[in-house]
Scaffold this active site. Structure first.
Site, PDB file in Angstrom:
ATOM      1  N   LYS A   1      -0.475  -6.883  -7.862  1.00 44.08           N
ATOM      2  CA  LYS A   1      -0.719  -8.079  -7.038  1.00 44.08           C
ATOM      3  C   LYS A   1      -2.131  -8.632  -7.283  1.00 44.08           C
ATOM      4  O   LYS A   1      -2.333  -9.835  -7.374  1.00 44.08           O
ATOM      5  CB  LYS A   1      -0.521  -7.681  -5.572  1.00 44.08           C
ATOM      6  CG  LYS A   1      -1.319  -8.398  -4.546  1.00 44.08           C
ATOM      7  CD  LYS A   1      -0.564  -9.570  -4.007  1.00 44.08           C
ATOM      8  CE  LYS A   1      -1.262 -10.360  -2.931  1.00 44.08           C
ATOM      9  NZ  LYS A   1      -2.644 -10.092  -2.683  1.00 44.08           N
TER      10      LYS A   1
ATOM     11  N   HIS B   1       0.846  -1.201   0.000  1.00 46.07           N
ATOM     12  CA  HIS B   1       0.000   0.000   0.000  1.00 46.07           C
ATOM     13  C   HIS B   1       0.889   1.262   0.000  1.00 46.07           C
ATOM     14  O   HIS B   1       0.609   2.229  -0.694  1.00 46.07           O
ATOM     15  CB  HIS B   1      -0.881   0.050   1.252  1.00 46.07           C
ATOM     16  CG  HIS B   1      -1.818  -1.120   1.402  1.00 46.07           C
ATOM     17  ND1 HIS B   1      -1.650  -2.093   2.351  1.00 46.07           N
ATOM     18  CD2 HIS B   1      -2.950  -1.459   0.723  1.00 46.07           C
ATOM     19  CE1 HIS B   1      -2.636  -2.982   2.266  1.00 46.07           C
ATOM     20  NE2 HIS B   1      -3.435  -2.630   1.288  1.00 46.07           N
TER      21      HIS B   1
HETATM   22  P1  AMP Z   1      -6.369  -4.160  -0.258  1.00 45.96           P
HETATM   23  O1  AMP Z   1      -6.206  -3.317   0.964  1.00 45.96           O
HETATM   24  O2  AMP Z   1      -5.860  -5.555  -0.100  1.00 45.96           O
HETATM   25  O3  AMP Z   1      -7.751  -4.078  -0.845  1.00 45.96           O
HETATM   26  O4  AMP Z   1      -5.411  -3.522  -1.370  1.00 45.96           O
HETATM   27  C1  AMP Z   1      -5.471  -2.163  -1.703  1.00 45.96           C
HETATM   28  C2  AMP Z   1      -4.588  -1.914  -2.887  1.00 45.96           C
HETATM   29  O5  AMP Z   1      -3.245  -2.268  -2.577  1.00 45.96           O
HETATM   30  C3  AMP Z   1      -4.975  -2.757  -4.115  1.00 45.96           C
HETATM   31  O6  AMP Z   1      -4.829  -1.952  -5.283  1.00 45.96           O
HETATM   32  C4  AMP Z   1      -3.964  -3.856  -4.090  1.00 45.96           C
HETATM   33  O7  AMP Z   1      -3.702  -4.420  -5.360  1.00 45.96           O
HETATM   34  C5  AMP Z   1      -2.740  -3.125  -3.575  1.00 45.96           C
HETATM   35  N1  AMP Z   1      -1.778  -4.068  -3.012  1.00 45.96           N
HETATM   36  C6  AMP Z   1      -2.015  -5.049  -2.111  1.00 45.96           C
HETATM   37  N2  AMP Z   1      -0.894  -5.769  -1.881  1.00 45.96           N
HETATM   38  C7  AMP Z   1       0.073  -5.225  -2.666  1.00 45.96           C
HETATM   39  C8  AMP Z   1       1.452  -5.532  -2.899  1.00 45.96           C
HETATM   40  N3  AMP Z   1       2.057  -6.537  -2.267  1.00 45.96           N
HETATM   41  N4  AMP Z   1       2.128  -4.766  -3.772  1.00 45.96           N
HETATM   42  C9  AMP Z   1       1.512  -3.742  -4.431  1.00 45.96           C
HETATM   43  N5  AMP Z   1       0.224  -3.397  -4.255  1.00 45.96           N
HETATM   44  C10 AMP Z   1      -0.489  -4.136  -3.396  1.00 45.96           C
END
Ligand code: AMP
Length: 281
Positions: A149, A37
């Protein structure tokens, strides 16, 4: 940093900035923020004049047997991370504010949503598409950043922005990994120490797939077999899917050539892990 909970307050803030001619960047999240994030937030900070991060554990994208109630919510840590990264607005709506009584519109992106993740999680992407559309309507960003991811999610959002003429630029950023290759995820904290060690097998299977492709593997099934054999080395890991597909349409490939997306999901204990790798041959 402003902490805003009411959608109307965020909309008013955004309207004011737009009138001043400033560009607004947006990073939607479900909180439990980590370096993945953080990389999106930093990239947004560099690209835009003002930056909104939303923290919303969206109930409509969880299935009935999934981890909605136990999804981690370390809000103090998350706010501190946002503050340290120069976020202007941390938007923390309640489920009631996002889904007031009487609301009924659902956004679906059927072709993308039914593949891969959609097979195991049939309502997941309608939940994602609906909440992202709503968040875009509230925040009205110029640019929104997503992680590679969640490749299928990013593809779905690009499609819906184009289909609905939402006028938001979608910027997809590389996956941030732990030192041993495991893609960072808020759900990694559910892994026991043994499972955490085993979890790197998904990334290792992509490495094996990539090596096979670079070494000239002829058929898609050969590469998929090599990846599956690698995962099978961990007795606790169960494959949901491991495939070579077209990075644009997400359809399964029939030939090993051009741009190739290795896409996979495995389960270790009760934890599902997803990851992907882009390769060109
Ligand atoms: P989430 O909180 O899991 O819904 O993720 C929020 C955003 O962060 C989404 O766009 C995900 O794809 C991105 N994200 C989650 N994990 C990663 C990671 N390891 N590397 C890059 N972006 C990520």
């Amino acid at each position: 940093m402003k902490i805003l909970r009411a959608p109307q307050s965020v909309a008013a803030w955004s309207e004011r900035l737009r009138k001043e001619g400033l560009t607004i960047g947006f990073v939607p999240t479900m909180g439990a923020l980590h370096d993945g994030h953080r990389s999106l937030i930093r990239a947004a900070r560099l690209r835009c004049d003002a930056l909104v991060v939303s923290i919303f554990v969206n109930p409509t994208q969880f299935g009935p047997t999934e981890d909605l109630t136990k999804y981690p919510r370390p809000i103090t840590h998350d706010r501190a991370l946002c503050r340290a990264e120069g976020v202007d607005v941390c938007f923390e709506p309640t489920p009631d504010a996002m889904y007031p009584e009487g609301c009924q519109t659902i956004v679906t992106v059927p072709e993308i949503a039914h593949r891969w993740e959609g097979k195991t999680r049939p309502h997941h992407f309608a939940g994602v598409a609906t909440v992202v559309t709503k968040l875009f309507g509230i925040v009205r960003p110029h640019v929104a950043l997503f992680g590679q991811k969640d490749y299928q999610q990013a593809a779905l959002i690009k499609r819906l922005v184009a289909d609905l003429n939402l006028g938001v630029t979608i910027d997809v950023r590389p996956t941030i990994r732990e030192k041993d290759g495991l893609a960072m995820s808020s759900r990694n904290r559910y892994l026991s120490p043994d499972d955490r060690r085993a979890a790197t097998i998904l990334y290792q299977s992509f490495q094996a797939g990539r090596q096979a492709i670079e070494a000239g593997a002829k058929s898609v099934s050969t590469v998929e077999c090599i990846m599956a054999k690698m995962v099978a080395q961990e007795s606790t890991a169960h494959i949901e899917y491991l495939a070579l597909c077209d990075p644009a349409s997400l359809e399964p490939l029939t030939q090993v050539k051009g741009r190739i997306l290795l896409l996979g999901a495995i389960r270790i204990g009760s934890v599902r892990l997803i990851d992907n790798m882009l390769i060109t041959r």
